[in-house]
Design an enzyme around this catalytic site. Structure first.
Site, PDB file in Angstrom:
ATOM      1  N   LYS A   1      -3.515   3.086  -2.912  1.00  0.00           N
ATOM      2  CA  LYS A   1      -4.599   3.956  -3.342  1.00  0.00           C
ATOM      3  C   LYS A   1      -4.261   5.378  -2.954  1.00  0.00           C
ATOM      4  O   LYS A   1      -3.951   5.648  -1.806  1.00  0.00           O
ATOM      5  CB  LYS A   1      -5.899   3.542  -2.653  1.00  0.00           C
ATOM      6  CG  LYS A   1      -6.326   2.150  -3.006  1.00  0.00           C
ATOM      7  CD  LYS A   1      -7.485   1.741  -2.124  1.00  0.00           C
ATOM      8  CE  LYS A   1      -7.580   0.244  -2.031  1.00  0.00           C
ATOM      9  NZ  LYS A   1      -8.133  -0.233  -0.797  1.00  0.00           N
TER      10      LYS A   1
ATOM     11  N   ASP B   1       0.824  -1.208   0.000  1.00  0.00           N
ATOM     12  CA  ASP B   1       0.000   0.000   0.000  1.00  0.00           C
ATOM     13  C   ASP B   1       0.848   1.244   0.000  1.00  0.00           C
ATOM     14  O   ASP B   1       2.005   1.219   0.376  1.00  0.00           O
ATOM     15  CB  ASP B   1      -0.812   0.039   1.304  1.00  0.00           C
ATOM     16  CG  ASP B   1      -2.113  -0.705   1.179  1.00  0.00           C
ATOM     17  OD1 ASP B   1      -2.499  -1.023   0.064  1.00  0.00           O
ATOM     18  OD2 ASP B   1      -2.733  -0.939   2.240  1.00  0.00           O
TER      19      ASP B   1
ATOM     20  N   MET C   1      -8.011   9.384   9.106  1.00  0.00           N
ATOM     21  CA  MET C   1      -8.734   9.780   7.883  1.00  0.00           C
ATOM     22  C   MET C   1      -9.687  10.936   8.189  1.00  0.00           C
ATOM     23  O   MET C   1     -10.804  10.979   7.670  1.00  0.00           O
ATOM     24  CB  MET C   1      -9.521   8.587   7.312  1.00  0.00           C
ATOM     25  CG  MET C   1      -8.637   7.428   6.893  1.00  0.00           C
ATOM     26  SD  MET C   1      -9.575   6.010   6.299  1.00  0.00           S
ATOM     27  CE  MET C   1     -10.020   5.217   7.844  1.00  0.00           C
TER      28      MET C   1
HETATM   29  N1  SAH Z   1      -4.247   0.474   9.363  1.00  0.00           N
HETATM   30  C1  SAH Z   1      -3.694   1.803   9.497  1.00  0.00           C
HETATM   31  C2  SAH Z   1      -4.734   2.881   9.257  1.00  0.00           C
HETATM   32  C3  SAH Z   1      -5.322   2.864   7.864  1.00  0.00           C
HETATM   33  S1  SAH Z   1      -6.400   4.217   7.572  1.00  0.00           S
HETATM   34  C4  SAH Z   1      -3.059   1.939  10.889  1.00  0.00           C
HETATM   35  O1  SAH Z   1      -3.252   1.084  11.763  1.00  0.00           O
HETATM   36  O2  SAH Z   1      -2.306   2.894  11.076  1.00  0.00           O
HETATM   37  C5  SAH Z   1      -5.286   5.409   6.898  1.00  0.00           C
HETATM   38  C6  SAH Z   1      -5.125   6.574   7.860  1.00  0.00           C
HETATM   39  O3  SAH Z   1      -4.155   6.265   8.849  1.00  0.00           O
HETATM   40  C7  SAH Z   1      -4.621   7.847   7.237  1.00  0.00           C
HETATM   41  O4  SAH Z   1      -5.647   8.578   6.588  1.00  0.00           O
HETATM   42  C8  SAH Z   1      -4.106   8.588   8.450  1.00  0.00           C
HETATM   43  O5  SAH Z   1      -5.164   9.106   9.225  1.00  0.00           O
HETATM   44  C9  SAH Z   1      -3.487   7.443   9.234  1.00  0.00           C
HETATM   45  N2  SAH Z   1      -2.039   7.288   8.986  1.00  0.00           N
HETATM   46  C10 SAH Z   1      -1.418   6.133   8.662  1.00  0.00           C
HETATM   47  N3  SAH Z   1      -0.078   6.307   8.587  1.00  0.00           N
HETATM   48  C11 SAH Z   1       0.150   7.618   8.876  1.00  0.00           C
HETATM   49  C12 SAH Z   1       1.319   8.423   8.989  1.00  0.00           C
HETATM   50  N4  SAH Z   1       2.542   7.910   8.778  1.00  0.00           N
HETATM   51  N5  SAH Z   1       1.174   9.718   9.312  1.00  0.00           N
HETATM   52  C13 SAH Z   1      -0.039  10.259   9.542  1.00  0.00           C
HETATM   53  N6  SAH Z   1      -1.179   9.543   9.454  1.00  0.00           N
HETATM   54  C14 SAH Z   1      -1.096   8.247   9.136  1.00  0.00           C
END
Ligand code: SAH
Length: 260
Positions: A60, A38, A171
């Site tokens: 995506k 991803d 998000m």
């Molecule tokens: N499974 C992932 C979340 C997926 S949803 C987890 O556990 O982290 C995707 C959202 O995660 C993004 O829109 C943002 O809100 C957050 N996110 C993931 N990685 C990030 C990063 N390095 N910095 C800031 N936000 C992040």
């Protein structure tokens, strides 16, 4: 690649920094024949971490879907059926808003053995990268993690505003105005601190600190964009040394509690 049916390993890749990948994640990658990764999963050094694997970017971009969710599931299942060990590398933890369980179900329905390796979720690590703890004795004894992908209902906003503790939103950039107005409408204080941490663990990491009343204006002024983690709660005031960038932003916003 072995004969017969292969298998799928769903791997949580953490928030984007290689040092936050688990030993299990690295082992799975080292053994992979195919890696489907991803946009938010760490992928800069995939060729070295998964030296035998075919690397496929199924990432995506916001509002743009190069490969549909169903398409990803079919790719995963097809490669495994052909005998491959497929690693599905996802950002953060696969079971936190990651559609991981849908992919597990797709494998089970296809009769493909599947294993899940948890990852360090951005919900906890990205605030930590800005020095923000989600709990602190006497300040917050609970945190709630919500998706801001779709606007929260009035009922949800009411309960969240009444719950207290720390609210973490993933998000949540585009629904921030709805969230800030909704929480205040249900009684949350306008001076409740809010932190927005963009692009955690990257060179472009940026923290914006504001209050519930001002966050929409401040986020616009700062040009905040996804991906970002939002933290709403008194713990934001505790951001301190070790995370210089948060501490500095907060000092200038006169929000920082020194030596907290
Ligand atoms: N499974 C992932 C979340 C997926 S949803 C987890 O556990 O982290 C995707 C959202 O995660 C993004 O829109 C943002 O809100 C957050 N996110 C993931 N990685 C990030 C990063 N390095 N910095 C800031 N936000 C992040």
């Amino acid at each position: 690649m072995s004969a017969g049916v292969g298998r799928v390993t769903l791997v949580g890749g953490g928030p984007g920094a290689e040092h936050l990948m688990t030993v299990g994640a690295l082992r799975a990658l080292a053994d992979a024949d195919v890696v489907l990764y991803d946009r938010l999963a760490p992928h800069e050094r995939l060729a070295e971490l998964a030296p035998r694997a075919t690397l496929i970017n199924v990432g995506k971009l916001p509002g743009h879907h190069p490969i549909s969710q169903r398409g990803i599931e079919l790719l995963m299942v097809d490669h495994a059926r052909a005998g491959a060990h497929v690693v599905r590398l996802k950002g953060g933890d696969p079971y936190v808003f990651g559609r991981g369980s849908e992919e597990v179900i797709a494998c089970r329905e296809a009769g493909i053995p599947v294993e899940v390796i948890p990852g360090v979720t951005s919900a906890i690590s990205v605030p930590a990268s800005a020095g923000i703890p989600l709990t602190h004795r006497g300040v917050s004894r609970l945190f709630t993690v919500v998706s801001g992908h779709a606007p929260l209902s009035e009922e949800e906003l009411e309960h969240l505003a009444g719950l207290g503790g720390t609210l973490v939103v993933l998000m949540g950039v585009s629904s921030l105005p709805h969230l800030a107005a909704g929480l205040q409408r249900h009684g949350a204080a306008g001076d409740l601190p809010v932190a927005i941490i963009e692009r955690g663990y990257s060179r472009q990491q940026k923290t914006t600190v504001s209050s519930l009343a001002d966050v929409v204006t401040d986020a616009t002024l700062a040009g905040v964009s996804a991906p970002a983690v939002l933290v709403v709660g008194e713990v934001v005031r505790l951001a301190h040394a070790g995370a210089q960038d948060a501490a500095e932003v907060m000092r200038s916003a006169e929000l920082l509690v020194e030596n907290a």
